[in-house]
Design a protein around this motif. Structure first.
Motif, PDB file in Angstrom:
ATOM      1  N   LEU A   1       4.038  -6.062  -6.792  1.00  0.00           N
ATOM      2  CA  LEU A   1       3.363  -6.546  -5.132  1.00  0.00           C
ATOM      3  C   LEU A   1       1.939  -5.105  -5.771  1.00  0.00           C
ATOM      4  CD1 LEU A   1       5.778  -7.153  -2.689  1.00  0.00           C
ATOM      5  CD2 LEU A   1       4.018  -8.675  -4.232  1.00  0.00           C
ATOM      6  N   ALA A   2       2.485  -4.368  -5.923  1.00  0.00           N
ATOM      7  CA  ALA A   2       1.665  -2.675  -6.600  1.00  0.00           C
ATOM      8  C   ALA A   2       0.439  -2.664  -7.266  1.00  0.00           C
ATOM      9  CB  ALA A   2       2.449  -1.604  -6.730  1.00  0.00           C
TER      10      ALA A   2
ATOM     11  N   LYS B   1      -5.874   9.916   4.394  1.00  0.00           N
ATOM     12  CA  LYS B   1      -5.902   9.770   3.065  1.00  0.00           C
ATOM     13  C   LYS B   1      -5.688   8.469   2.485  1.00  0.00           C
ATOM     14  CE  LYS B   1      -5.658  14.571   2.743  1.00  0.00           C
ATOM     15  NZ  LYS B   1      -4.940  15.557   2.169  1.00  0.00           N
ATOM     16  N   PRO B   2      -6.712   7.982   1.308  1.00  0.00           N
ATOM     17  CA  PRO B   2      -5.971   6.909   0.365  1.00  0.00           C
ATOM     18  C   PRO B   2      -4.842   7.600  -0.430  1.00  0.00           C
ATOM     19  CG  PRO B   2      -8.124   7.343   0.318  1.00  0.00           C
ATOM     20  CD  PRO B   2      -7.652   8.969   0.828  1.00  0.00           C
ATOM     21  N   ILE B   3      -4.385   6.358   0.083  1.00  0.00           N
ATOM     22  CA  ILE B   3      -2.609   5.949  -0.749  1.00  0.00           C
ATOM     23  C   ILE B   3      -3.149   5.681  -2.153  1.00  0.00           C
ATOM     24  CG2 ILE B   3      -0.230   4.802  -0.992  1.00  0.00           C
ATOM     25  CD1 ILE B   3      -1.278   3.471   2.150  1.00  0.00           C
ATOM     26  N   LYS B   4      -2.506   6.586  -2.255  1.00  0.00           N
ATOM     27  CA  LYS B   4      -2.735   7.358  -4.493  1.00  0.00           C
ATOM     28  C   LYS B   4      -2.132   5.692  -5.180  1.00  0.00           C
ATOM     29  CE  LYS B   4      -2.482  11.758  -4.955  1.00  0.00           C
ATOM     30  NZ  LYS B   4      -2.214  13.368  -5.745  1.00  0.00           N
ATOM     31  N   SER B   5      -2.778   5.152  -5.726  1.00  0.00           N
ATOM     32  CA  SER B   5      -2.946   4.707  -6.714  1.00  0.00           C
ATOM     33  C   SER B   5      -2.083   4.311  -7.712  1.00  0.00           C
ATOM     34  CB  SER B   5      -4.140   3.801  -7.466  1.00  0.00           C
ATOM     35  OG  SER B   5      -3.984   2.414  -7.649  1.00  0.00           O
ATOM     36  N   LEU B   6      -0.856   3.304  -8.134  1.00  0.00           N
ATOM     37  CA  LEU B   6      -0.235   3.346  -9.146  1.00  0.00           C
ATOM     38  C   LEU B   6      -0.857   2.905 -10.340  1.00  0.00           C
ATOM     39  CD1 LEU B   6       2.964   1.293  -7.746  1.00  0.00           C
ATOM     40  CD2 LEU B   6       2.453   3.214  -8.284  1.00  0.00           C
TER      41      LEU B   6
ATOM     42  N   ALA C   1       3.010  -0.076  -0.754  1.00  0.00           N
ATOM     43  CA  ALA C   1       3.656   1.615  -0.045  1.00  0.00           C
ATOM     44  C   ALA C   1       3.707   2.089   0.819  1.00  0.00           C
ATOM     45  CB  ALA C   1       2.611   2.572  -0.979  1.00  0.00           C
ATOM     46  N   ILE C   2       3.813   0.478   2.054  1.00  0.00           N
ATOM     47  CA  ILE C   2       4.020   1.232   3.615  1.00  0.00           C
ATOM     48  C   ILE C   2       5.204   0.985   3.362  1.00  0.00           C
ATOM     49  CG2 ILE C   2       2.711   0.997   5.232  1.00  0.00           C
ATOM     50  CD1 ILE C   2       0.276   1.372   4.775  1.00  0.00           C
ATOM     51  N   ILE C   3       5.287  -1.009   3.441  1.00  0.00           N
ATOM     52  CA  ILE C   3       6.439  -1.228   3.273  1.00  0.00           C
ATOM     53  C   ILE C   3       6.591  -2.423   2.189  1.00  0.00           C
ATOM     54  CG2 ILE C   3       5.417  -3.378   5.377  1.00  0.00           C
ATOM     55  CD1 ILE C   3       7.827  -3.165   7.276  1.00  0.00           C
ATOM     56  N   LEU C   4       7.768  -2.649   1.809  1.00  0.00           N
ATOM     57  CA  LEU C   4       8.323  -3.970   1.380  1.00  0.00           C
ATOM     58  C   LEU C   4       9.810  -4.513   1.127  1.00  0.00           C
ATOM     59  CD1 LEU C   4       7.476  -5.060  -1.665  1.00  0.00           C
ATOM     60  CD2 LEU C   4       8.815  -3.218  -2.872  1.00  0.00           C
TER      61      LEU C   4
ATOM     62  N   GLN D   1      -0.775  -5.907  -8.534  1.00  0.00           N
ATOM     63  CA  GLN D   1      -1.686  -7.736  -6.921  1.00  0.00           C
ATOM     64  C   GLN D   1      -2.380  -6.543  -6.321  1.00  0.00           C
ATOM     65  OE1 GLN D   1       1.152 -10.648  -5.802  1.00  0.00           O
ATOM     66  NE2 GLN D   1      -0.999 -11.722  -5.046  1.00  0.00           N
ATOM     67  N   PHE D   2      -1.751  -5.815  -5.647  1.00  0.00           N
ATOM     68  CA  PHE D   2      -2.559  -4.898  -4.518  1.00  0.00           C
ATOM     69  C   PHE D   2      -3.958  -4.235  -5.005  1.00  0.00           C
ATOM     70  CE2 PHE D   2      -3.807  -1.717  -1.786  1.00  0.00           C
ATOM     71  CZ  PHE D   2      -3.410  -1.815  -0.226  1.00  0.00           C
ATOM     72  N   ASN D   3      -3.625  -3.256  -6.304  1.00  0.00           N
ATOM     73  CA  ASN D   3      -4.669  -2.944  -7.058  1.00  0.00           C
ATOM     74  C   ASN D   3      -5.902  -3.570  -7.075  1.00  0.00           C
ATOM     75  OD1 ASN D   3      -4.009  -0.095  -6.185  1.00  0.00           O
ATOM     76  ND2 ASN D   3      -2.243  -0.346  -8.438  1.00  0.00           N
ATOM     77  N   ASP D   4      -5.653  -4.995  -8.342  1.00  0.00           N
ATOM     78  CA  ASP D   4      -5.970  -5.823  -8.960  1.00  0.00           C
ATOM     79  C   ASP D   4      -7.222  -6.907  -7.415  1.00  0.00           C
ATOM     80  OD1 ASP D   4      -5.171  -5.780 -11.357  1.00  0.00           O
ATOM     81  OD2 ASP D   4      -3.823  -6.875 -11.491  1.00  0.00           O
ATOM     82  N   LEU D   5      -6.803  -6.463  -6.327  1.00  0.00           N
ATOM     83  CA  LEU D   5      -7.075  -7.437  -4.872  1.00  0.00           C
ATOM     84  C   LEU D   5      -8.677  -6.035  -4.802  1.00  0.00           C
ATOM     85  CD1 LEU D   5      -4.276  -8.902  -2.975  1.00  0.00           C
ATOM     86  CD2 LEU D   5      -6.927 -10.123  -4.212  1.00  0.00           C
ATOM     87  N   LEU D   6      -7.606  -4.520  -4.618  1.00  0.00           N
ATOM     88  CA  LEU D   6      -8.781  -3.350  -4.125  1.00  0.00           C
ATOM     89  C   LEU D   6      -9.698  -3.351  -5.380  1.00  0.00           C
ATOM     90  CD1 LEU D   6      -6.332  -0.573  -3.003  1.00  0.00           C
ATOM     91  CD2 LEU D   6      -7.778  -1.350  -1.310  1.00  0.00           C
TER      92      LEU D   6
END
Length: 148
Positions: free
Chosen positions: A124-125, A5-10, A111-114, A127-132
């Motif tokens: 970083l969350a 399942k996709p990881i829930k977004s922040l 959310a997986i490793i940091l 930034q990751f969401n913006d890229l998605l």
């Protein structure tokens, strides 16, 4: 194979960021893992796709960026088929574990490793969401052009 399942977004739908909750760490609920020691051991028992995932985790920099070509992944993971690497990277992108920034440049979901604290996780969350979001918008635009 079960699709994760996709990881829930922040990030909420209205664009605001959810509050990050932290727990008090005690010796009972706190475990440390040393990736440079654990990943090589885990890879001894892993199939090729799992070795690729471990490789990506081990090679992410402190900002969760991964710079790796198909060729470097194939050599380091001893994978002979380029299709295997392509399939694994595609599945990781579909599961929102990684996002492609550009050719041979990926970002690993924090959310997986940091490597860092809660503040860095939040940055970083986002930034990751913006890229998605940018990737989704690009895909949507491409689909509309194909339909026209």
């Amino acid at each position: 194979m079960r699709i994760p399942k996709p990881i829930k977004s922040l990030q909420r739908e209205d664009g605001t960021v959810k509050e990050v909750m932290t727990a008090n760490y005690t010796p009972k609920n706190f475990r440390r893992i040393f990736p440079n020691q654990a990943f090589p051991v885990l890879s001894l028992f892993a199939n090729k796709p799992t070795q690729i995932v471990l490789y990506l985790m081990a090679n992410a920099d402190s900002n969760n960026m991964i710079y790796a070509t198909y060729k470097s992944i194939m050599e380091d993971c001893q994978v002979t088929d380029k299709k295997t690497v392509a399939r694994v990277l595609k599945q990781l992108q579909e599961a929102q574990c990684i996002v492609e920034v550009s050719t041979s440049h990926y970002m690993l979901n924090p959310a997986i490793i940091l490597q860092g604290n809660d503040q860095k996780f939040g940055l970083l969350a986002c930034q990751f969401n913006d890229l998605l979001d940018a990737k989704r918008a690009k895909n949507k635009k491409t689909k509309k052009q194909e339909e026209s």
